[in-house]
Write a protein that holds these residues in place. Sequence first.
Motif, PDB file in Angstrom:
ATOM      1  N   PHE A   7       0.789  -1.229   0.000  1.00 33.84           N
ATOM      2  CA  PHE A   7       0.000   0.000   0.000  1.00 33.84           C
ATOM      3  C   PHE A   7       0.823   1.282   0.000  1.00 33.84           C
ATOM      4  O   PHE A   7       0.299   2.358   0.292  1.00 33.84           O
ATOM      5  N   GLY A   8       2.122   1.176  -0.323  1.00 39.13           N
ATOM      6  CA  GLY A   8       2.944   2.374  -0.331  1.00 39.13           C
ATOM      7  C   GLY A   8       2.491   3.399  -1.348  1.00 39.13           C
ATOM      8  O   GLY A   8       2.367   4.590  -1.042  1.00 39.13           O
TER       9      GLY A   8
ATOM     10  N   GLY B 142       6.196   3.718 -13.153  1.00 39.67           N
ATOM     11  CA  GLY B 142       7.213   3.475 -12.150  1.00 39.67           C
ATOM     12  C   GLY B 142       8.326   4.506 -12.149  1.00 39.67           C
ATOM     13  O   GLY B 142       9.121   4.564 -11.209  1.00 39.67           O
ATOM     14  N   VAL B 143       8.397   5.324 -13.192  1.00 42.24           N
ATOM     15  CA  VAL B 143       9.380   6.410 -13.239  1.00 42.24           C
ATOM     16  C   VAL B 143       8.847   7.652 -12.533  1.00 42.24           C
ATOM     17  O   VAL B 143       9.550   8.287 -11.744  1.00 42.24           O
ATOM     18  N   ILE B 144       7.596   7.991 -12.811  1.00 45.17           N
ATOM     19  CA  ILE B 144       7.051   9.237 -12.280  1.00 45.17           C
ATOM     20  C   ILE B 144       6.684   9.126 -10.807  1.00 45.17           C
ATOM     21  O   ILE B 144       6.771  10.100 -10.053  1.00 45.17           O
ATOM     22  N   THR B 145       6.295   7.933 -10.341  1.00 44.58           N
ATOM     23  CA  THR B 145       5.841   7.779  -8.956  1.00 44.58           C
ATOM     24  C   THR B 145       6.921   8.091  -7.926  1.00 44.58           C
ATOM     25  O   THR B 145       6.677   8.878  -6.999  1.00 44.58           O
ATOM     26  N   PRO B 146       8.125   7.503  -8.013  1.00 50.92           N
ATOM     27  CA  PRO B 146       9.140   7.860  -7.012  1.00 50.92           C
ATOM     28  C   PRO B 146       9.475   9.349  -7.008  1.00 50.92           C
ATOM     29  O   PRO B 146       9.652   9.955  -5.947  1.00 50.92           O
ATOM     30  N   SER B 147       9.535   9.950  -8.196  1.00 52.50           N
ATOM     31  CA  SER B 147       9.863  11.371  -8.283  1.00 52.50           C
ATOM     32  C   SER B 147       8.798  12.220  -7.612  1.00 52.50           C
ATOM     33  O   SER B 147       9.110  13.135  -6.830  1.00 52.50           O
TER      34      SER B 147
ATOM     35  N   LEU C 188      18.604   5.949  -2.451  1.00 55.26           N
ATOM     36  CA  LEU C 188      17.655   4.850  -2.632  1.00 55.26           C
ATOM     37  C   LEU C 188      18.109   3.908  -3.743  1.00 55.26           C
ATOM     38  O   LEU C 188      18.106   2.679  -3.580  1.00 55.26           O
ATOM     39  N   PHE C 189      18.526   4.463  -4.875  1.00 53.51           N
ATOM     40  CA  PHE C 189      18.943   3.620  -5.997  1.00 53.51           C
ATOM     41  C   PHE C 189      20.300   2.971  -5.744  1.00 53.51           C
ATOM     42  O   PHE C 189      20.551   1.860  -6.211  1.00 53.51           O
TER      43      PHE C 189
ATOM     44  N   ALA D 104       7.225   3.838  -0.517  1.00 53.30           N
ATOM     45  CA  ALA D 104       6.388   3.738  -1.714  1.00 53.30           C
ATOM     46  C   ALA D 104       7.252   3.647  -2.967  1.00 53.30           C
ATOM     47  O   ALA D 104       6.969   2.867  -3.891  1.00 53.30           O
ATOM     48  N   SER D 105       8.322   4.441  -2.997  1.00 53.73           N
ATOM     49  CA  SER D 105       9.228   4.416  -4.149  1.00 53.73           C
ATOM     50  C   SER D 105       9.934   3.074  -4.257  1.00 53.73           C
ATOM     51  O   SER D 105      10.102   2.535  -5.350  1.00 53.73           O
ATOM     52  N   GLN D 106      10.339   2.533  -3.107  1.00 50.61           N
ATOM     53  CA  GLN D 106      10.991   1.219  -3.094  1.00 50.61           C
ATOM     54  C   GLN D 106      10.074   0.154  -3.686  1.00 50.61           C
ATOM     55  O   GLN D 106      10.506  -0.704  -4.460  1.00 50.61           O
ATOM     56  N   ALA D 107       8.796   0.214  -3.329  1.00 51.63           N
ATOM     57  CA  ALA D 107       7.831  -0.761  -3.842  1.00 51.63           C
ATOM     58  C   ALA D 107       7.717  -0.660  -5.360  1.00 51.63           C
ATOM     59  O   ALA D 107       7.653  -1.685  -6.062  1.00 51.63           O
ATOM     60  N   LEU D 108       7.709   0.575  -5.901  1.00 51.28           N
ATOM     61  CA  LEU D 108       7.603   0.747  -7.353  1.00 51.28           C
ATOM     62  C   LEU D 108       8.869   0.289  -8.060  1.00 51.28           C
ATOM     63  O   LEU D 108       8.816  -0.321  -9.128  1.00 51.28           O
TER      64      LEU D 108
END
Length: 646
Positions: free
Chosen positions: A23-24, A112-117, A147-148, A295-299
Amino acid sequence: MKSTDSHQKISFAGSLITLGIVFGDIGTSPLYVIKAIVSGASSVDEAFIMGGLSAIFWTITLQTTIKYIVITLRADNKGEGGIFSLFALIRKRAKWAYILALIGGATLLADGVITPSLTILSSVEGLQNLNPRTPVIPIAIAILTGLFLFQRFGTKVIGRFFGPMMLIWFVMLATLGLLQLSGNMHILAALSPVHAYRFLVDFPEGFALLGAVFLATTGAEAMYSDLGHCGLKNIRISWIFVKTALLLNYFGQGAWVLKNPSAAVDGWTNPFYAIMPGWFLPIGIVIATAAAIIASQALISGSYTLISEAISLNFWPRIRINYPTSIKGQLYISSINWALFILCIFVILFFQRSSNMEAAYGLSITITMLMTTALLSVYLYQKKIPIILIVLMLTVFITIETAFLLANLQKFIHGGWFTIVLGGLLFGIMYIWRSGRRIKNNFTGFVNIGEYFNLFKELHSDHSIPRYATQLVFLTKANRIQEVEMKILYSIFNKQPKRAEVYWLLHVDILDNPYVNEYKVSSLIPGLLFKLDFKLGFKVQPRINLFFRQVVDEMVSHGEIDLTSPYHSLKKYNITGDFRFVLIDRIQNFDFDFSPVDQFIMDQYFLLKRMGISDVKFYGLDSSNVVEETVPLQAETHGAGGPRTY
């Protein structure tokens, strides 16, 4: 084989893990949804806010709860979910549906690119409530970089904190919302769908703002992809708590906006941070940033999984996959990691503010949801669900998602183009790779290997030919036991006669079941020619060298084969004979012309193939024991003179 991990059982621990894994994405949407809706309004009044909140409630209820929680999560592939798993369930009887899977997978990867940003920048922007001069972009880039960089080590150590951290996050969301609702309970009347209808009809910008409303449900597709990590029941139970916390926070932000309409529409004040007491703001920013990182980790992890599945389904070029921990399903793909990193940094530098990213967010995931709906209808049809129910489901969700798509398309020139262009590029890679393999396979000829048994025996006994290897292994694509490619026979008998003590035909079959790992050995010529069929799930890494050695060792222990070297000087010391693998690739001979379209596809296919890893590395073979040969990509035939290539 279905996972039996303990966290898939209903328990507090399982639900806690679910909060951290599943649910992140959807859980961090309060960071920007209300802000996006309000900033797009020309003016804010009670009817507008009530309508916006009602639209959020019914979007989450219809899209997330009914479509995904109630219906889609039941379309599991031996416990696994996601658009590629769904396609794997139906592909035998609906091969044409691959195009839907490619579109949906490509747009999901673009999301998956736009969500972490967006999530990380939205959380860091809260620091400007403490100091307007805070350099949020460098801080966000620093967080993303860390993170990366950390991905190669896996999340085994910090992963155990994801669940407790997200529990704190959702408790905070609910508490902050309740504090705002304490004197504004009348806002709960927005639960009526009448207000959502008026939001669309009475306000000129109402329909356009559906794109902002849609942001509240964008994590639903990622939730389906994470089904295999936590299990259906844990997700459903946890969703009750998550949805309650989200709605309380949304309605709390709405209550604050009603009391502070001018501050809300200035475009700089985020209602999410505005509802926090001043003393709590630094703590809230830290918690929000931690939730955004999770949340970013999950994506990011989801992108690795999606690419891994695409490789197994022959949708993506073969690239190196690493497994940094012993946790099932956790993997790391270096090339994808750094591509995501570069794209995320580009997004932050290009859009500068989270409010600018909101235009790019949502458009691609709407397309993914449409593709999931279409694939789901095929799945339900194959499950013999009454056609009237399927038509009803299609009508409802296609209508809703088309409306969201049209609303999001209005944001195309304001940033939506980015994810569409990126999704289109990813789709092009997958389409070319699949089409190129299909064209190559059209030139693969198979024959009945039984016709060549005598030739195998005579070659084996012909001591005038130097022994090429003790154990000679060829990788074959032939599904049937009695068939083999002509190119393999051409390599053995024509190109260079290859005398060996034992010949192996090794076939790898990727199955729709995600975690199958089985094999079958067929003795075609006792003691001389064997066919070894591996049946692997599409989530099993094809470590063929390891698997093959295990099978051979088992056969030796049962007395089925003897691996002792045939050379007299080595045999008396029980030295093991050598193994040699032969991989045969087909390349285009330019004396042969494709059509212009096929030639373009094949040019790009071979380019992509050079960018990926070789079959030697993909199958985990020892390169010192491998011979790679090439044959022309042309029609094949055979006759009394043996196999021939023309």
